[in-house]
Design a protein around this motif. Structure first.
Motif, PDB file in Angstrom:
ATOM      1  N   LEU A 174       0.831  -1.211   0.000  1.00 37.64           N
ATOM      2  CA  LEU A 174       0.000   0.000   0.000  1.00 37.64           C
ATOM      3  C   LEU A 174       0.864   1.258   0.000  1.00 37.64           C
ATOM      4  O   LEU A 174       0.522   2.257  -0.624  1.00 37.64           O
ATOM      5  N   GLU A 231       2.041   1.767  -3.523  1.00 34.13           N
ATOM      6  CA  GLU A 231       0.955   2.260  -4.367  1.00 34.13           C
ATOM      7  C   GLU A 231       0.834   3.778  -4.219  1.00 34.13           C
ATOM      8  O   GLU A 231       0.685   4.505  -5.202  1.00 34.13           O
ATOM      9  N   GLN A 271      -8.662   2.362   3.444  1.00 36.23           N
ATOM     10  CA  GLN A 271      -8.277   1.578   2.267  1.00 36.23           C
ATOM     11  C   GLN A 271      -6.827   1.813   1.866  1.00 36.23           C
ATOM     12  O   GLN A 271      -6.181   0.936   1.316  1.00 36.23           O
ATOM     13  N   TYR A 292      -9.858   6.036  -4.226  1.00 35.43           N
ATOM     14  CA  TYR A 292      -9.703   4.614  -3.917  1.00 35.43           C
ATOM     15  C   TYR A 292     -11.031   3.900  -4.151  1.00 35.43           C
ATOM     16  O   TYR A 292     -12.096   4.450  -3.875  1.00 35.43           O
ATOM     17  N   ALA A 293     -10.931   2.698  -4.660  1.00 37.61           N
ATOM     18  CA  ALA A 293     -12.120   1.860  -4.812  1.00 37.61           C
ATOM     19  C   ALA A 293     -11.724   0.417  -4.564  1.00 37.61           C
ATOM     20  O   ALA A 293     -10.706  -0.049  -5.090  1.00 37.61           O
ATOM     21  N   ASP A 294     -12.512  -0.251  -3.757  1.00 40.22           N
ATOM     22  CA  ASP A 294     -12.267  -1.668  -3.451  1.00 40.22           C
ATOM     23  C   ASP A 294     -10.829  -1.911  -3.001  1.00 40.22           C
ATOM     24  O   ASP A 294     -10.180  -2.871  -3.434  1.00 40.22           O
ATOM     25  N   ARG A 305      -8.210  -0.321  -3.688  1.00 47.49           N
ATOM     26  CA  ARG A 305      -7.201  -0.071  -4.708  1.00 47.49           C
ATOM     27  C   ARG A 305      -7.133   1.424  -5.021  1.00 47.49           C
ATOM     28  O   ARG A 305      -8.165   2.086  -5.145  1.00 47.49           O
TER      29      ARG A 305
END
Lengths: 142, 122
Positions: free
Chosen positions: A71, A74, A117, B45-47, B49
């Motif tokens: 993460l 990313e 997330q 961000y989605a799911d 990701r």
């Protein structure tokens, strides 16, 4: 989802599942003299509060880390590519190294994980303690 | 979809559940702190990701007249526009730039959603 208007700070203890976290740094060796500087908070550095830290001032005394290497990478990719698109010659502020830091139990280290997330967490601790916890530094290839 | 306010040092500063709120938060920050224009992005961000940048704070600021004056002076004196940083700029909430997707394979649905909400050009 945890309430983001509240602080959810807890101490790293022996029972804490999260024991290694990742932070962007600008040096490649754990014993680099500048290592401690990389663990100084926005409050120590005199940076203005922005976002959630306007509502919760204590966040300025913490540091941004990520739960996982993936993460963190990313995030790095998104920011570095954006920065380079604006100015191909610019050195991305985000740095080109990622430090894996062991969060030692009962060392005065605290953290907040809102289970976002993006994997971002906030960590509080003495810069010397956090720098001493570096177990590996990865060079980020972009 | 989640919108995460980040700075270019990699920190997450705040989190929003919709695009308009994220956009307003960026503009609001700039009104108090114009220097943030060069340091803030909103990532989508989605799911679990990261889709890519959805808003750049820099899109809401425009150079002031003194910017151009100093830019011309910079050319005349140095033949190079090396004085850009630190110049005064004005916050323009209506300014709009469409952010190109940074991921190699953006989620088509997420992209469509964002483009339908985010204002204009590239």
């Amino acid at each position: 989802m945890l309430d983001r208007d509240l602080l959810h700070k807890q101490e790293v203890q022996a029972s804490t599942a999260l024991r290694v976290a990742y932070r962007f740094v600008n040096f490649s060796q754990p014993d680099d003299p500048v290592a401690i500087e990389a663990f100084r908070s926005d409050a120590e550095l005199g940076k203005p509060p922005r976002g959630r830290s306007l509502r919760i001032p204590e966040l300025r005394e913490g540091l941004s880390f990520f739960r996982t290497k993936e993460l963190a990478l990313e995030r790095w990719k998104g920011i570095a590519e954006y920065a380079r698109k604006r100015d191909p010659l610019a050195v991305p502020k985000i740095g080109t190294y990622l430090a894996a830091v062991q969060l030692q139990a009962d060392s005065g280290i605290f953290y907040e994980d809102l289970e976002q997330q993006d994997g971002h967490i906030t960590v509080w601790g003495q810069p010397e303690v956090l720098a001493a916890g570096i177990i590996e530094i990865f060079s980020i290839e972009g | 979809m989640e919108y995460v306010l980040v700075d270019l040092y990699g920190s997450t500063l705040d989190l929003f559940e919709d695009f308009p709120t994220a956009r307003e938060a960026v503009v609001s920050t700039l009104r108090d702190d114009p220097d943030a224009a060069d340091e803030l992005l909103v990532m989508a961000y989605a799911d679990g990701r990261q889709i890519g940048p959805a808003i750049a704070a820099s899109q809401f600021v425009a150079p002031t007249k003194s910017y151009f004056a100093q830019l011309i002076a910079g050319y005349l004196i140095n033949w190079a526009p090396q004085i850009e940083l630190g110049l005064p700029r004005r916050v323009d909430p209506e300014a709009s730039i469409e952010i190109e997707w940074e991921t190699e394979e953006p989620d088509p649905d997420a992209e469509t959603l964002l483009q339908s909400r985010s204002p204009v050009l590239c």
